[in-house]
Design a protein around this motif. Structure first.
Motif, PDB file in Angstrom:
ATOM      1  N   ALA A   1      45.025  32.005  40.956  1.00  0.00           N
ATOM      2  CA  ALA A   1      44.131  32.400  39.351  1.00  0.00           C
ATOM      3  C   ALA A   1      42.657  31.871  40.236  1.00  0.00           C
ATOM      4  O   ALA A   1      42.362  33.346  39.965  1.00  0.00           O
ATOM      5  N   LEU A   2      42.716  30.977  40.107  1.00  0.00           N
ATOM      6  CA  LEU A   2      40.863  30.446  40.123  1.00  0.00           C
ATOM      7  C   LEU A   2      40.338  31.421  41.457  1.00  0.00           C
ATOM      8  O   LEU A   2      39.218  31.753  41.524  1.00  0.00           O
ATOM      9  N   LEU A   3      41.101  31.625  42.463  1.00  0.00           N
ATOM     10  CA  LEU A   3      39.839  32.845  43.089  1.00  0.00           C
ATOM     11  C   LEU A   3      39.776  34.027  42.933  1.00  0.00           C
ATOM     12  O   LEU A   3      39.110  33.891  43.830  1.00  0.00           O
ATOM     13  N   LEU A   4      40.568  34.303  42.333  1.00  0.00           N
ATOM     14  CA  LEU A   4      40.671  35.609  41.823  1.00  0.00           C
ATOM     15  C   LEU A   4      39.852  35.731  40.682  1.00  0.00           C
ATOM     16  O   LEU A   4      38.927  36.662  41.076  1.00  0.00           O
ATOM     17  N   LEU A   5      39.765  34.900  40.219  1.00  0.00           N
ATOM     18  CA  LEU A   5      38.480  34.929  38.866  1.00  0.00           C
ATOM     19  C   LEU A   5      37.046  35.084  40.395  1.00  0.00           C
ATOM     20  O   LEU A   5      35.727  35.372  40.176  1.00  0.00           O
ATOM     21  N   ALA A   6      37.321  33.781  40.732  1.00  0.00           N
ATOM     22  CA  ALA A   6      35.938  34.261  41.786  1.00  0.00           C
ATOM     23  C   ALA A   6      35.866  35.152  42.559  1.00  0.00           C
ATOM     24  O   ALA A   6      34.300  35.145  42.680  1.00  0.00           O
ATOM     25  N   ALA A   7      36.174  35.323  43.155  1.00  0.00           N
ATOM     26  CA  ALA A   7      36.458  36.763  44.177  1.00  0.00           C
ATOM     27  C   ALA A   7      35.697  38.126  43.103  1.00  0.00           C
ATOM     28  O   ALA A   7      35.001  38.825  43.087  1.00  0.00           O
ATOM     29  N   ARG A   8      36.701  38.253  41.516  1.00  0.00           N
ATOM     30  CA  ARG A   8      35.775  39.042  40.565  1.00  0.00           C
ATOM     31  C   ARG A   8      34.515  38.832  40.450  1.00  0.00           C
ATOM     32  O   ARG A   8      33.158  39.592  40.445  1.00  0.00           O
ATOM     33  N   ILE A   9      34.418  37.446  40.184  1.00  0.00           N
ATOM     34  CA  ILE A   9      32.497  37.356  40.148  1.00  0.00           C
ATOM     35  C   ILE A   9      31.960  37.235  41.099  1.00  0.00           C
ATOM     36  O   ILE A   9      31.012  37.786  41.066  1.00  0.00           O
ATOM     37  N   PHE A  10      32.219  36.558  42.117  1.00  0.00           N
ATOM     38  CA  PHE A  10      31.364  36.969  43.152  1.00  0.00           C
ATOM     39  C   PHE A  10      31.554  38.717  43.618  1.00  0.00           C
ATOM     40  O   PHE A  10      29.802  39.247  43.446  1.00  0.00           O
ATOM     41  N   GLN A  11      32.201  39.619  43.369  1.00  0.00           N
ATOM     42  CA  GLN A  11      31.873  41.202  43.683  1.00  0.00           C
ATOM     43  C   GLN A  11      31.136  41.896  42.476  1.00  0.00           C
ATOM     44  O   GLN A  11      30.055  42.113  42.953  1.00  0.00           O
ATOM     45  N   SER A  12      30.926  41.518  41.297  1.00  0.00           N
ATOM     46  CA  SER A  12      30.015  41.730  40.543  1.00  0.00           C
ATOM     47  C   SER A  12      28.292  41.060  40.488  1.00  0.00           C
ATOM     48  O   SER A  12      28.023  41.968  40.979  1.00  0.00           O
ATOM     49  N   VAL A  13      28.267  39.653  40.977  1.00  0.00           N
ATOM     50  CA  VAL A  13      27.103  39.388  41.623  1.00  0.00           C
ATOM     51  C   VAL A  13      26.257  39.976  43.129  1.00  0.00           C
ATOM     52  O   VAL A  13      25.528  40.617  42.640  1.00  0.00           O
ATOM     53  N   MET A  14      27.206  40.437  43.454  1.00  0.00           N
ATOM     54  CA  MET A  14      27.374  41.040  44.730  1.00  0.00           C
ATOM     55  C   MET A  14      26.879  42.304  44.331  1.00  0.00           C
ATOM     56  O   MET A  14      25.429  43.139  44.561  1.00  0.00           O
ATOM     57  N   HIS A  15      27.341  43.514  43.113  1.00  0.00           N
ATOM     58  CA  HIS A  15      26.906  44.275  43.366  1.00  0.00           C
ATOM     59  C   HIS A  15      25.150  44.318  42.302  1.00  0.00           C
ATOM     60  O   HIS A  15      24.906  44.556  42.279  1.00  0.00           O
ATOM     61  N   LEU A  16      25.411  43.320  41.381  1.00  0.00           N
ATOM     62  CA  LEU A  16      24.047  43.022  40.399  1.00  0.00           C
ATOM     63  C   LEU A  16      23.193  42.727  41.684  1.00  0.00           C
ATOM     64  O   LEU A  16      22.044  42.736  41.726  1.00  0.00           O
ATOM     65  N   ILE A  17      23.347  42.398  42.463  1.00  0.00           N
ATOM     66  CA  ILE A  17      22.049  41.626  43.286  1.00  0.00           C
ATOM     67  C   ILE A  17      21.438  43.343  43.869  1.00  0.00           C
ATOM     68  O   ILE A  17      20.173  43.370  44.319  1.00  0.00           O
ATOM     69  N   SER A  18      22.413  43.825  44.607  1.00  0.00           N
ATOM     70  CA  SER A  18      21.675  44.823  45.237  1.00  0.00           C
ATOM     71  C   SER A  18      22.605  45.791  46.207  1.00  0.00           C
ATOM     72  O   SER A  18      24.084  45.927  45.815  1.00  0.00           O
ATOM     73  N   THR A  19      22.212  46.722  46.178  1.00  0.00           N
ATOM     74  CA  THR A  19      23.079  47.980  46.980  1.00  0.00           C
ATOM     75  C   THR A  19      23.082  48.000  48.624  1.00  0.00           C
ATOM     76  O   THR A  19      23.074  49.721  49.022  1.00  0.00           O
ATOM     77  N   ALA A  20      22.112  47.315  48.821  1.00  0.00           N
ATOM     78  CA  ALA A  20      21.775  47.342  50.424  1.00  0.00           C
ATOM     79  C   ALA A  20      23.829  47.277  51.638  1.00  0.00           C
ATOM     80  O   ALA A  20      24.292  47.070  50.461  1.00  0.00           O
TER      81      ALA A  20
END
Length: 142
Positions: A93-112
Motif C-alpha cells: 500500500a505505501l509503495l503504491l502511494l509513493a509511486a503515485r506521488i513519484f509519478q505526479s512529481v515527475m509530471h510537475l518537473i518536466s516533460t523531457a
C-alpha cells in the motif's frame, strides 16, 4: 477500533491528501498570478495552457491524472478494508502511494523524455500492484 491506521488506510488517505495538495498548489499558483496582476481571474484556460512556463499545464495534468486513476485505486483499497482483507493490500500500500506521488512529481518537473519515462515507471508500478491485489483478492493468486 484501533487508534493506528493500517498501511492500506494510510495509502487511501494519502491518495486523497496528495490530490488535495495538488489542488492547493494550483489554487496558490493561480491566486499569485491574479494578485500580482499577471492574469485576470477569469483568464485561466481549463488545461492550464496559458500559465507561465508551462508549469500550470503540467500541474493541471498531474491533478487530472490522479482524478482519472483514483476510482480504481480507491475501489481496491476500500474493498480490502471493508471486507477485512487489508492483509492483502497492506504490504504494498505505501509503495503504491509513493509511486503515485513519484509519478505526479515527475509530471510537475518536466516533460523531457527522461521524466516521461520516469513518470511511466511510477504508473507501471501502480498498475502492477493493483493487478496483483485484484488477483489475490479474487482468489486467483495465492
Amino acid at each position: 477500533m484501533s487508534s493506528s491506521l493500517s498501511p492500506s488506510a494510510v495509502a487511501l488517505l494519502g491518495l486523497a491528501a496528495w490530490m488535495l495538495i495538488l489542488l492547493f498548489v494550483m489554487v496558490n499558483q493561480r491566486g499569485l498570478l491574479v494578485l500580482s496582476g499577471k492574469m485576470k481571474v477569469n483568464a485561466f484556460a481549463p488545461d492550464g495552457s496559458n500559465t507561465p512556463e508551462g508549469f500550470g499545464r503540467r500541474l493541471v495534468r498531474a491533478h487530472a491524472n490522479c482524478v482519472e486513476n483514483l476510482p480504481l485505486l480507491f475501489a481496491v483499497l476500500l474493498y480490502a478494508l471493508a471486507t477485512g482483507n487489508s492483509a492483502v493490500t497492506d504490504g504494498l500500500a505505501l509503495l503504491l502511494l509513493a509511486a503515485r506521488i513519484f509519478q505526479s512529481v515527475m509530471h510537475l518537473i518536466s516533460t523531457a523524455q527522461i521524466f516521461v519515462w520516469l513518470r511511466f515507471a511510477g504508473f507501471l508500478v501502480q498498475l502492477l500492484i493493483v493487478a496483483w491485489w485484484l488477483l489475490r483478492l479474487s482468489g486467483l493468486a495465492g
